[in-house]
Design an enzyme around this catalytic site. Sequence first.
Site, PDB file in Angstrom:
ATOM      1  N   ASP A 107     -78.464  39.385  33.628  1.00  0.00           N
ATOM      2  CA  ASP A 107     -78.306  39.189  35.067  1.00  0.00           C
ATOM      3  C   ASP A 107     -77.623  37.827  35.270  1.00  0.00           C
ATOM      4  OD1 ASP A 107     -78.467  39.517  37.835  1.00  0.00           O
ATOM      5  OD2 ASP A 107     -80.495  40.328  37.729  1.00  0.00           O
ATOM      6  N   GLU A 140     -83.736  39.433  47.166  1.00  0.00           N
ATOM      7  CA  GLU A 140     -84.462  38.860  46.049  1.00  0.00           C
ATOM      8  C   GLU A 140     -85.646  38.004  46.518  1.00  0.00           C
ATOM      9  OE1 GLU A 140     -81.887  37.534  42.875  1.00  0.00           O
ATOM     10  OE2 GLU A 140     -80.358  39.003  43.392  1.00  0.00           O
TER      11      GLU A 140
END
Length: 628
Positions: free
Chosen positions: A306, A511
């Site tokens: 990521d 997030e």
Amino acid sequence: MGRLTAATAVALWLWTAAVAAEYMKYKDPKQPVEVRVRDLMSRMTLAEKIGQMTQIEREVSSADVIHKYLIGSIVSGGGSVPWPRATAEDWIDMVNVFQKGALSTRLGIPLIYGIDAIHGNNNAYKATIFPHNVGLGVTRDPELLKRIGAATALEARATGIPYTFAPCIAVCRDPRWGRCYESYSEDHEIVQMMTEIIPGLQGEVPQNYPNNFPFVLPRGKVAGCSKHFVGDGGTAYGINENDTVIEWNELEDIHMPAYLDSIRKGVATIMISYSSLNGIRMHANYDLITGYLKNTLKFEGFVISDMRGIDRLTDPPHSNYTYSVQTSILAGLDMIMVPTAYEEFITDLTLLVNANVIPMSRINDAVRRILRVKFIMGLFENPLADLSFAHYLGSQEHRELAREAVRKSLVLLKNGKDGDGPLVPLPTRSERILVAGSHADDIGNQCGGWTIDWEGHSGNITVGTTILTAVRNSVNPETKVVYNENPEAEYLKSNNFSYAIVVIGEPPYVESSGDSTTLTLDKSAYATITNVCGVVRCVVVLVTGRPVVIEPYIGEIDALVAAWLPGTEGQGVADVLFGEYGFTGRLARTWFRTADQLPMNVGDAIYDPLFPFGYGLMTSPRVVRASQ
């Protein structure tokens, strides 16, 4: 014929040698993929191999940087665009400049350009924005997901992008998690069904194709990326990037199955999670990345980090970058989404290989996988984008598909107070109706995070139909539609509305910024319910990325609809509210009473939800359609 002169013989030899040298197996599309990979790797230097493992951000990219550092991949993070409101042609021109930098290198290995096209090509202005996964899971319709995948692929290709970091196959077990809207369901079986988006994105794996091998059709399709491996939806307290504490059997039963389906369907890449598993950061987890994913499941695509995922292996992040590079590469990561400190990454990885800390076999494994995907998807034959797909960006056909997805994702949670009869479907012919709430006339709020910008934001940020506009499109021309975001009681009493539609919800988030311990809406949203529904019969439409606290207000509400994050095509909401189509959606998540109950999932020993998993009231359309 006379004898050849010495000069002629030499010239002929040189010509023959040149012809022979020009033939390189890796450039021959008739050669098997693995032959091409081996041939190319045999010609590559360490610098060229490490370049293939390096993915850098668009904002630090240029043709010169790509050529100098032999970069193998570029990423556009959320909101990373050529410039605001860039057209398809603008995107293609930019991508091709970068690609020409790669093609100008000694071996001419093309870039793979990746983007988060996670609910449509959501970075691109005017793109079709589909409902987020939390709504799509409600549909339980894998064929719909396949069509959405195909449409997303075309809209990504419209901007010259051949790779998307989708689908997210997290199984969100706690809606306090700020990424829960990226998850299809708390139930792994629904998440598994929804992996049918992969053949939509990449193409259908042919019969007799090698097992566990990536498959991407070269025209009109994109490489996909199942994420985030593994257990990201099970973190303690729903805290983003936290630790998932779990027994192996439970991990295998809940969080792993969709990866098996993804690999079987030929997914090209898998992204590693920021989170930890039983105290071990996933970006450092050799046992699961190499031991299980590669060696046990036999995944043959490439594994990608990521963004700045390896930086987080130290606290504070990036405080010992050499350690982070060493640990993540040895764990089995193949491509690192750096995204900006590429010189440091390349230097550190080169030193680690030259010092025999990281064996050349590990580098070769990574590069072999990356090149395999590039060859399979036809990048060597068609590295440059053109305008042949540009007309698909935001096409009417795709908007109609998104509208269908919205209709199928809606869940009717309540319809009528005691003794009053049902309110929905709403009458289209009334004297005067009210539309209220912060989310009624706001494309940004409808779409949520990962839209135009990384975090998304409120406002009419791209092209689409708000729910207010959809209401106006749906009612009889003689019906007056009045919009007042948060009307006072006196205003309501003096206007004699036939009924009201209250559209409220969460602001856009992504997030960690979306993590919530309370899962309550803003006080003004609840005030709108109280003010409006206390005076006028009302349907409340919730535009949220997850279940939220609503039980204290249920008694005031006549009808309640979960619309999730429907995207740009708000007309789909009105289609069902006014009875053009019936409500068919059933909850793919448990709707709690209070956040103190969480985590609470279907099958738990203690299970006392406000609305259980699978709940949803059904209605029939006013007009029977031949297509239904």
